[in-house]
Scaffold this active site. Structure first.
Site, PDB file in Angstrom:
ATOM      1  CG  ASP A   1      -3.083  -0.188  -0.250  1.00  0.00           C
ATOM      2  OD1 ASP A   1      -2.486  -1.079  -0.870  1.00  0.00           O
ATOM      3  OD2 ASP A   1      -3.563   0.826  -0.785  1.00  0.00           O
TER       4      ASP A   1
ATOM      5  CG  HIS B   1      -1.024  -2.117  -3.926  1.00  0.00           C
ATOM      6  ND1 HIS B   1      -2.259  -2.154  -3.330  1.00  0.00           N
ATOM      7  CD2 HIS B   1      -1.116  -2.888  -5.052  1.00  0.00           C
ATOM      8  CE1 HIS B   1      -3.078  -2.896  -4.063  1.00  0.00           C
ATOM      9  NE2 HIS B   1      -2.407  -3.364  -5.122  1.00  0.00           N
TER      10      HIS B   1
HETATM   11  C1  B12 Z   1       1.222  -5.402  -8.078  1.00  0.00           C
HETATM   12  C2  B12 Z   1      -0.228  -5.157  -7.703  1.00  0.00           C
HETATM   13  C3  B12 Z   1      -0.730  -5.854  -6.594  1.00  0.00           C
HETATM   14  C4  B12 Z   1       0.106  -6.767  -5.766  1.00  0.00           C
HETATM   15  C5  B12 Z   1       0.901  -5.895  -4.766  1.00  0.00           C
HETATM   16  C6  B12 Z   1       2.236  -6.511  -4.371  1.00  0.00           C
HETATM   17  C7  B12 Z   1       2.951  -5.632  -3.409  1.00  0.00           C
HETATM   18  N1  B12 Z   1       3.161  -6.108  -2.218  1.00  0.00           N
HETATM   19  O1  B12 Z   1       3.322  -4.517  -3.736  1.00  0.00           O
HETATM   20  C8  B12 Z   1      -0.963  -7.648  -5.095  1.00  0.00           C
HETATM   21  C9  B12 Z   1      -1.199  -8.865  -5.929  1.00  0.00           C
HETATM   22  C10 B12 Z   1      -0.695  -8.070  -3.639  1.00  0.00           C
HETATM   23  C11 B12 Z   1      -2.186  -6.763  -5.234  1.00  0.00           C
HETATM   24  C12 B12 Z   1      -3.311  -6.937  -4.459  1.00  0.00           C
HETATM   25  C13 B12 Z   1      -4.462  -6.189  -4.614  1.00  0.00           C
HETATM   26  N2  B12 Z   1      -4.702  -5.278  -5.566  1.00  0.00           N
HETATM   27 CO1  B12 Z   1      -3.352  -4.635  -6.725  1.00  0.00          CO
HETATM   28  N3  B12 Z   1      -2.277  -4.026  -8.111  1.00  0.00           N
HETATM   29  C14 B12 Z   1      -1.035  -4.250  -8.435  1.00  0.00           C
HETATM   30  C15 B12 Z   1      -0.661  -3.497  -9.701  1.00  0.00           C
HETATM   31  C16 B12 Z   1      -0.697  -4.482 -10.855  1.00  0.00           C
HETATM   32  C17 B12 Z   1       0.662  -2.776  -9.724  1.00  0.00           C
HETATM   33  C18 B12 Z   1       0.945  -1.897  -8.497  1.00  0.00           C
HETATM   34  C19 B12 Z   1       2.326  -1.371  -8.563  1.00  0.00           C
HETATM   35  O2  B12 Z   1       3.232  -1.868  -7.891  1.00  0.00           O
HETATM   36  N4  B12 Z   1       2.543  -0.359  -9.419  1.00  0.00           N
HETATM   37  C20 B12 Z   1       3.824   0.264  -9.650  1.00  0.00           C
HETATM   38  C21 B12 Z   1       4.024   1.467  -8.690  1.00  0.00           C
HETATM   39  C22 B12 Z   1       5.330   2.123  -8.995  1.00  0.00           C
HETATM   40  O3  B12 Z   1       2.977   2.394  -8.879  1.00  0.00           O
HETATM   41  P1  B12 Z   1       1.925   2.811  -7.778  1.00  0.00           P
HETATM   42  O4  B12 Z   1       1.813   1.788  -6.742  1.00  0.00           O
HETATM   43  O5  B12 Z   1       0.694   3.234  -8.434  1.00  0.00           O
HETATM   44  O6  B12 Z   1       2.589   4.104  -7.123  1.00  0.00           O
HETATM   45  C23 B12 Z   1       2.896   5.269  -7.861  1.00  0.00           C
HETATM   46  C24 B12 Z   1       1.749   6.260  -7.987  1.00  0.00           C
HETATM   47  O7  B12 Z   1       0.474   5.723  -7.646  1.00  0.00           O
HETATM   48  C25 B12 Z   1       2.108   7.392  -7.145  1.00  0.00           C
HETATM   49  N5  B12 Z   1       1.634   7.480  -5.732  1.00  0.00           N
HETATM   50  C26 B12 Z   1       1.454   6.531  -4.839  1.00  0.00           C
HETATM   51  N6  B12 Z   1       1.163   7.057  -3.630  1.00  0.00           N
HETATM   52  C27 B12 Z   1       1.135   8.363  -3.766  1.00  0.00           C
HETATM   53  C28 B12 Z   1       0.913   9.368  -2.867  1.00  0.00           C
HETATM   54  C29 B12 Z   1       0.985  10.688  -3.284  1.00  0.00           C
HETATM   55  C30 B12 Z   1       0.711  11.771  -2.317  1.00  0.00           C
HETATM   56  C31 B12 Z   1       1.280  10.966  -4.644  1.00  0.00           C
HETATM   57  C32 B12 Z   1       1.326  12.337  -5.121  1.00  0.00           C
HETATM   58  C33 B12 Z   1       1.510   9.937  -5.540  1.00  0.00           C
HETATM   59  C34 B12 Z   1       1.444   8.654  -5.105  1.00  0.00           C
HETATM   60  O8  B12 Z   1       3.496   7.365  -7.102  1.00  0.00           O
HETATM   61  C35 B12 Z   1       3.951   6.015  -7.115  1.00  0.00           C
HETATM   62  C36 B12 Z   1       5.305   5.978  -7.751  1.00  0.00           C
HETATM   63  O9  B12 Z   1       5.290   6.443  -9.064  1.00  0.00           O
HETATM   64  C37 B12 Z   1      -1.800  -2.453  -9.789  1.00  0.00           C
HETATM   65  C38 B12 Z   1      -2.204  -2.034 -11.209  1.00  0.00           C
HETATM   66  C39 B12 Z   1      -1.296  -0.986 -11.749  1.00  0.00           C
HETATM   67  N7  B12 Z   1      -0.822  -1.223 -12.902  1.00  0.00           N
HETATM   68  O10 B12 Z   1      -1.020   0.025 -11.061  1.00  0.00           O
HETATM   69  C40 B12 Z   1      -2.947  -3.166  -9.072  1.00  0.00           C
HETATM   70  C41 B12 Z   1      -4.017  -2.364  -8.364  1.00  0.00           C
HETATM   71  C42 B12 Z   1      -3.354  -1.199  -7.592  1.00  0.00           C
HETATM   72  N8  B12 Z   1      -4.565  -3.319  -7.431  1.00  0.00           N
HETATM   73  C43 B12 Z   1      -5.841  -3.194  -7.292  1.00  0.00           C
HETATM   74  C44 B12 Z   1      -6.627  -3.999  -6.421  1.00  0.00           C
HETATM   75  C45 B12 Z   1      -8.116  -3.782  -6.483  1.00  0.00           C
HETATM   76  C46 B12 Z   1      -6.043  -4.956  -5.597  1.00  0.00           C
HETATM   77  C47 B12 Z   1      -6.778  -5.821  -4.607  1.00  0.00           C
HETATM   78  C48 B12 Z   1      -7.799  -5.071  -3.764  1.00  0.00           C
HETATM   79  C49 B12 Z   1      -7.517  -6.988  -5.251  1.00  0.00           C
HETATM   80  C50 B12 Z   1      -6.927  -7.517  -6.479  1.00  0.00           C
HETATM   81  N9  B12 Z   1      -7.553  -7.168  -7.553  1.00  0.00           N
HETATM   82  O11 B12 Z   1      -5.999  -8.271  -6.403  1.00  0.00           O
HETATM   83  C51 B12 Z   1      -5.632  -6.364  -3.733  1.00  0.00           C
HETATM   84  C52 B12 Z   1      -5.474  -5.512  -2.480  1.00  0.00           C
HETATM   85  C53 B12 Z   1      -4.455  -6.061  -1.525  1.00  0.00           C
HETATM   86  C54 B12 Z   1      -4.201  -5.150  -0.406  1.00  0.00           C
HETATM   87  N10 B12 Z   1      -4.638  -5.496   0.785  1.00  0.00           N
HETATM   88  O12 B12 Z   1      -3.628  -4.115  -0.583  1.00  0.00           O
HETATM   89  C55 B12 Z   1      -6.419  -2.107  -8.152  1.00  0.00           C
HETATM   90  C56 B12 Z   1      -6.854  -0.863  -7.363  1.00  0.00           C
HETATM   91  C57 B12 Z   1      -8.150  -0.311  -7.945  1.00  0.00           C
HETATM   92  C58 B12 Z   1      -8.640   0.921  -7.344  1.00  0.00           C
HETATM   93  N11 B12 Z   1      -7.944   1.640  -6.490  1.00  0.00           N
HETATM   94  O13 B12 Z   1      -9.736   1.262  -7.685  1.00  0.00           O
HETATM   95  C59 B12 Z   1      -5.280  -1.892  -9.207  1.00  0.00           C
HETATM   96  C60 B12 Z   1      -5.174  -0.456  -9.726  1.00  0.00           C
HETATM   97  C61 B12 Z   1      -5.535  -2.868 -10.368  1.00  0.00           C
HETATM   98  C62 B12 Z   1      -6.804  -2.552 -11.078  1.00  0.00           C
HETATM   99  N12 B12 Z   1      -6.753  -1.782 -12.134  1.00  0.00           N
HETATM  100  O14 B12 Z   1      -7.831  -3.019 -10.688  1.00  0.00           O
HETATM  101  N13 B12 Z   1      -2.025  -5.820  -6.168  1.00  0.00           N
END
Ligand code: B12
Lengths: 460, 144
Positions: B14, B16
């Site tokens: 992963d 992200h």
């Molecule tokens: C940017 C992004 C990408 C970028 C990442 C760039 C990078 N290097 O960071 C790129 C384009 C590379 C990418 C690729 C992929 N992505 Co993407 N991505 C996103 C996106 C749009 C935003 C992620 C982000 O940065 N969010 C902002 C941060 C602040 O939030 P966060 O990561 O969720 O973290 C917060 C919480 O989750 C939480 N949290 C995180 N960890 C933990 C742990 C604990 C214990 C707790 C309590 C809370 C917690 O706290 C964090 C801070 O507030 C999301 C959609 C979305 N809107 O979330 C999809 C998303 C995460 N991606 C997804 C997918 C499927 C992929 C890919 C598999 C394929 C694709 N569709 O492109 C690939 C996988 C690549 C890989 N090997 O990891 C899906 C995951 C679906 C799922 N889990 O069922 C999402 C949700 C989009 C969707 N709705 O389909 N992605």
């Protein structure tokens, strides 16, 4: 003229290099069989006679020495997790020029301690835990060691919060406390431990090894020969204020028993979508392949590369090659006499270089993610390095140096190996690098200019 | 207060990275000593880091949907490595798509995770849980 003598006391040879620091020229080199068992002064005198036959009588203004005699600086290291502090301890010791007899991780058993005592190390490096991190392991190990009679100095360079307690436990031993080799997770901090190791070597070990007999002849600095080699490579790469260096480099020292590889390079990823995994490696890194050498460790080359490749590179049938290799392993002083033996040595040297540099360099793996390719790198990326320095008998005394050295480069059969892609090969024809490392402690500009002059380029 | 140490990172293949950075800042500000392993972290890396740093808790993130596969066997490996009873947290988008969270939570708890957090959990929730589980108080507001 101001002649300076540089001495390298090896376990079989004493090598001398004379330079004039005023004109910055090499006056001559000589070597003679060492007789550590009897008197080190004797081997030195013989070598001096040979040297002065070539150069005429020299009135040396200064004399400096390095030594790998009596097995070199033999160390045991003990850390916690194999890939983390235990590895950091190993890297610290190798970088300080030690021969690492064994690396222990986690808690020592009684059997381990007995083994350590029996192996008679010159020094033990005891580490484990980040600062404020794990303390159980290093304390348990200090306790185990405290239960046997002291055999050598111990350098304590683990979790700083339990350094005092370790010292107290080891009160019968000579202990030296210094900064943690890994103060924070994955942050290497090996220089303080290396400094301590060199200091102890200087103050204590050279006496124990009977080298002090020669000390009235020496005006300064005794360091392990590999440390001198490391110093030379760092000087050559980085340069001084007055004289520029040649930039990042890799150096290979191909010996009869071991092959040492040095890299002075940051090793950071060259591709953007790369994630580095594992312990951060030192910018000045040394590895020693104890199973790769042209005579004593000749079978290790075959084990690593396979007899088919030996046969293919030498043009000698596998069965015949095996016979010849067996002969060389039993007659380690043999030098190639005719074309067939030269071909065999060529193949072995090439494969030794290839194996040793591949083990030293990092590796990269493709990771398939749903959005495409990413890379995961372990160890140093040496692909951008453009200078490879080679030394050691089997490389410098052959016409095919360039071809042998080229085996240090990346090849299509091992795409994951992060070795230099293309480089200039510099040959230490006169075997002066360790001497220049020594000289560089006092005359860095001079040592650097002499190296730049004396290292000759080899072509494939 | 003696600082508690946590090891954190995004598991598996992963990449992200954004959430991980936010959590790192939030946990650090909340008074924890954080060993952040970044993205693409293997189970062994969490465990090795936890051993050397004598960590109290491992916080696993998974965002790309393969969390369940990546997390399997983690508790057993911790036990094997002598990290008996270390707290394991997991959060992010830990499974594919939208599944009922109580089922997801149940499966991860069966795998040995102490706390399981659903999508969109704010850092504050996790921090509150950490204070509770580790028996510590928030750092006092220091005078600027
Ligand atoms: C940017 C992004 C990408 C970028 C990442 C760039 C990078 N290097 O960071 C790129 C384009 C590379 C990418 C690729 C992929 N992505 Co993407 N991505 C996103 C996106 C749009 C935003 C992620 C982000 O940065 N969010 C902002 C941060 C602040 O939030 P966060 O990561 O969720 O973290 C917060 C919480 O989750 C939480 N949290 C995180 N960890 C933990 C742990 C604990 C214990 C707790 C309590 C809370 C917690 O706290 C964090 C801070 O507030 C999301 C959609 C979305 N809107 O979330 C999809 C998303 C995460 N991606 C997804 C997918 C499927 C992929 C890919 C598999 C394929 C694709 N569709 O492109 C690939 C996988 C690549 C890989 N090997 O990891 C899906 C995951 C679906 C799922 N889990 O069922 C999402 C949700 C989009 C969707 N709705 O389909 N992605």
């Amino acid at each position: 003229m101001k002649p300076v003598l540089l001495m390298d006391f090896g376990s079989t040879y004493t090598k001398l290099t004379a330079v004039d620091v005023e004109s910055e020229t090499l006056l001559g080199t000589a070597s003679s069989y060492t007789t550590v068992q009897t008197d080190i002064g004797e081997g030195l005198q013989n070598a001096l006679d040979i040297l002065e036959q070539k150069t005429g009588k020299l009135d040396f203004a200064e004399r400096y020495a390095c030594s790998s005699a009596a097995g070199g600086l033999r160390m045991i290291t003990s850390g916690l997790v194999p890939e983390l502090t235990a590895e950091a301890a190993k890297q610290a010791s190798l970088g300080a020029g030690a021969k690492v007899i064994r690396v222990y991780s986690y808690e020592l058993t009684k059997k381990d301690v007995a083994e350590i005592v029996a192996s008679r190390p010159d020094m033990i490096l005891l580490v484990g835990g980040t600062d404020g991190g794990n303390s159980e392991c290093i304390l348990a190990n200090a306790k185990k060691l405290s239960q046997v009679d002291p055999i050598c100095p111990i350098v304590i360079a683990g979790n700083r919060n339990c350094a005092d307690e370790c010292e107290e436990l080891l009160e019968k031993w000579e202990t030296h406390v210094c900064e943690n080799v890994m103060p924070k997770f994955n942050e290497l901090n090996i220089e303080p431990a290396q400094h301590e190791i060199r200091q102890i070597f200087l103050n204590r070990i050279i006496q124990a090894k009977g080298l002090s007999k020669a000390s009235e002849l020496i005006s300064g600095i005794m360091m392990p020969t590999p440390a001198a080699m490391m110093a030379a490579m760092q000087l050559l790469a980085e340069g001084t204020k007055a004289e520029s260096g040649i930039g990042e480099l890799v150096a290979v020292d191909l010996g009869g028993a071991t092959t040492d590889v040095y890299s002075i390079a940051d090793g950071m990823p060259t591709q953007s979508n790369t994630i580095v995994k594992g312990l951060m490696e030192p910018y000045a890194k040394r590895t020693v392949e104890g199973d790769i050498g042209m005579r004593y460790s000749i079978w290790g080359i075959v084990d690593a590369a396979g007899i088919d490749r030996v046969s293919q590179l030498s043009g000698i049938a596998p069965e015949r090659a095996k016979e010849m290799i067996q002969f060389l392993s039993e007659n380690t002083e043999t030098l190639p006499q005719d074309q067939e033996w030269e071909n065999l040595d060529f193949a072995l040297a090439s494969l030794a270089v290839e194996t040793a540099v591949a083990r030293h360099a990092g590796t990269i793996e493709q990771v398939y993610t749903p959005m495409g390719l990413a890379y995961s790198q372990i160890g140093k990326d040496l692909t951008p390095v453009r200078r490879i320095v080679v030394t050691g008998g089997a490389i410098i005394h052959t016409k095919r140096t360039g071809e042998i050295a080229a085996h240090s480069l990346q090849n299509p059969n091992q795409p994951g190996s992060l070795r230099p892609v293309g480089a200039k090969f510099l040959v230490d024809r006169k075997y002066i690098l360790a001497a220049m490392g020594l000289l560089g402690q006092y005359y860095p500009d001079t040592a650097l200019r002499i190296m730049k002059k004396e290292l000759v380029e080899a072509t494939e | 207060m003696e600082k508690k140490t946590l090891v954190m990172g995004v598991i598996g293949a992963d990449v992200h990275a954004v959430g991980n950075k936010i959590l790192y800042h939030a946990f650090t500000a909340a008074g924890f000593n954080c060993v952040n392993l970044g993205v693409m972290v293997s189970q062994e890396e969490y465990i090795n880091a936890a051993i050397e740093s004598n960590a109290d808790v491992i916080v696993v993130s998974s965002l790309y949907g393969h969390g369940e596969l990546d997390c399997r066997g983690m508790r057993e490996k911790c036990d094997e490595a002598g990290l008996k009873g270390i707290l394991l947290y997991v959060g992010g988008n830990i499974v594919v798509g939208k599944q009922p969270f109580d089922e997801v939570e149940k499966r991860f708890k069966e795998m040995g995770f102490d706390r399981v957090f659903g999508p969109g959990t704010p850092p504050e929730t996790t921090i509150a849980a950490l204070y509770e589980d580790l028996g510590v108080q928030p750092p006092e507001e220091t005078e600027e």
